[in-house]
Design an enzyme around this catalytic site. Structure first.
Site, PDB file in Angstrom:
ATOM      1  N   HIS A 251       0.876  -1.586  -0.033  1.00  0.00           N
ATOM      2  CA  HIS A 251      -0.062   0.401  -0.285  1.00  0.00           C
ATOM      3  C   HIS A 251       0.771   1.311   0.076  1.00  0.00           C
ATOM      4  O   HIS A 251       0.558   2.349  -1.113  1.00  0.00           O
ATOM      5  CB  HIS A 251      -0.421   0.205   1.744  1.00  0.00           C
ATOM      6  CG  HIS A 251      -1.957  -1.438   0.995  1.00  0.00           C
ATOM      7  ND1 HIS A 251      -2.889  -1.521   0.014  1.00  0.00           N
ATOM      8  CD2 HIS A 251      -1.536  -2.101   2.018  1.00  0.00           C
ATOM      9  CE1 HIS A 251      -3.669  -2.401   0.826  1.00  0.00           C
ATOM     10  NE2 HIS A 251      -3.002  -2.747   1.916  1.00  0.00           N
TER      11      HIS A 251
HETATM   12  O1  RIB Z   1      -4.755  -0.321   4.922  1.00  0.00           O
HETATM   13  C1  RIB Z   1      -3.675  -0.099   4.460  1.00  0.00           C
HETATM   14  C2  RIB Z   1      -2.828   1.478   5.677  1.00  0.00           C
HETATM   15  O2  RIB Z   1      -3.075   0.797   6.764  1.00  0.00           O
HETATM   16  C3  RIB Z   1      -1.782   0.983   5.022  1.00  0.00           C
HETATM   17  O3  RIB Z   1      -1.088   2.251   5.519  1.00  0.00           O
HETATM   18  C4  RIB Z   1      -0.807  -0.046   6.710  1.00  0.00           C
HETATM   19  O4  RIB Z   1       0.781   0.108   6.602  1.00  0.00           O
HETATM   20  C5  RIB Z   1      -2.017   0.753   7.435  1.00  0.00           C
HETATM   21  O5  RIB Z   1      -1.016   1.151   8.253  1.00  0.00           O
END
Ligand code: RIB
Ligand code: CA
Length: 322
Positions: A251
């Site tokens: 992500h």
């Molecule tokens: O949903 C994904 C996000 O939530 C990313 O930033 C992961 O590191 C968590 O913080």
């Protein structure tokens, strides 16, 4: 100033706000390996995936692994603005970073609170000169904006990993973790009027690891590449199992790729509403993708990306690290 081809590309003055977190660490290595384009002024940490003491230690670890101890790390908010804290240790491990040895890095935190750092820096900055990447809950920037609304003058844009629309949520059927962890903070940032770019699950779930992509990173045969492969091999298990997919999203690293190569991404200006009401839609990002309500556009919503281009760039930048 970096000159590529005929035109000079302005370096991005960047503050990265983060809750490391496995994918945060990959994003930090990615960013810190890209000094020609990104002038990373500081890392600011927030409670999110794990409590603040661990996210702050993990940010210092990423900085050490990137060989960039010139970049200060400021610890920030230890809890959300209003809601009870939640964490994601089930995904990232109790230490916020599973798959690799975790230890106390040699260099400590910078003196001072991250929110004071944000206020002082953004107040003193040239108009619209600083980009903020937010890789976790938006608590730090929201508290800074609440205390000193005038800091918007220094902000060029805020690039956020968070939210979900077409994809659905990863913590509830409709909410993504970063928004669910502090929706009130996300509302403060949204209502501040700063330029917002959202990289939600809609796009991060289209940029998935594969055996071949991870093998290419492993083939770099460095300490950094081994750390990234070991971190990701552990981190992607949860999403692969939960979604029944053959690879996992990275992500937060998508935010860094967007800063480096925005042309690899596409999306549209939308009206975005964040739901902070208790109930089944708590933390939901409601995106008017087809402009049904003709409401003012307040965010750029990224919806697709060149996945292979992402991994090519990530691998190229990781190759610079020891
Ligand atoms: O949903 C994904 C996000 O939530 C990313 O930033 C992961 O590191 C968590 O913080
Ligand atoms: Ca994160």
């Amino acid at each position: 100033m970096t000159v590529t081809g005929a035109c000079a590309v302005e370096k991005i003055d960047l503050i990265i706000d983060t809750d490391p977190g496995a994918d945060d660490v990959v994003a930090l290595l990615f960013a810190l390996a890209s000094p020609q384009e990104l002038n990373v002024r500081a890392l600011t940490t927030v409670a999110g995936n794990v409590p603040l003491d661990k996210t702050s230690r993990n940010a210092r670890l990423a900085r050490e692994w990137a060989g960039r101890e010139d970049v200060p790390v400021y610890a920030g908010a230890s809890k959300p603005m209003l809601r009870t804290p939640i964490y994601a240790a089930d995904v990232h491990g109790q230490e916020g970073l599973s798959g690799v040895p975790v230890y106390e890095p040699s260099q400590g935190l910078a003196q001072g609170h991250a929110i004071d750092y944000l206020i002082d820096t953004l107040k003193a900055a040239r108009p619209k000169s600083i980009t903020i990447a937010i890789l976790g809950p938006q608590t730090n920037l929201a508290l800074a904006l609440t205390r000193e609304p005038g800091i918007v003058q220094g902000i060029k844009e805020v690039v956020i990993m968070g939210g979900a629309h077409f994809n659905g949520g990863n913590i509830t059927p409709v909410a993504e973790f970063n928004l669910f962890a502090d929706p009130q903070a996300a509302e403060v940032v949204l209502n501040s009027g700063v330029r917002l770019i959202y990289l939600s699950l809609d796009v991060t779930h289209k940029i998935l690891t594969s055996d071949e992509r991870l093998k290419r990173i492993a083939a770099l045969n460095s300490n950094a590449s081994k750390l990234v492969v070991d971190i990701l091999n552990d981190y992607i298990k949860a999403d692969m199992e939960s979604y029944g997919i053959a690879g996992g999203p990275v992500h937060d690293a998508a935010v860094i790729a967007y800063l480096l190569r925005p042309q690899m991404f596409s999306g549209r200006e939308v009206n975005l509403v964040i739901d902070s009401r208790e109930g089944p839609t708590f933390g939901q990002t409601i995106v008017d993708w087809y402009d049904r309500l003709k409401a003012p556009k307040n965010a750029f919503w990224v919806e697709s990306a060149d996945a292979q281009g992402f991994f090519d760039l990530l691998t190229e930048r990781l190759a610079r690290l020891k």
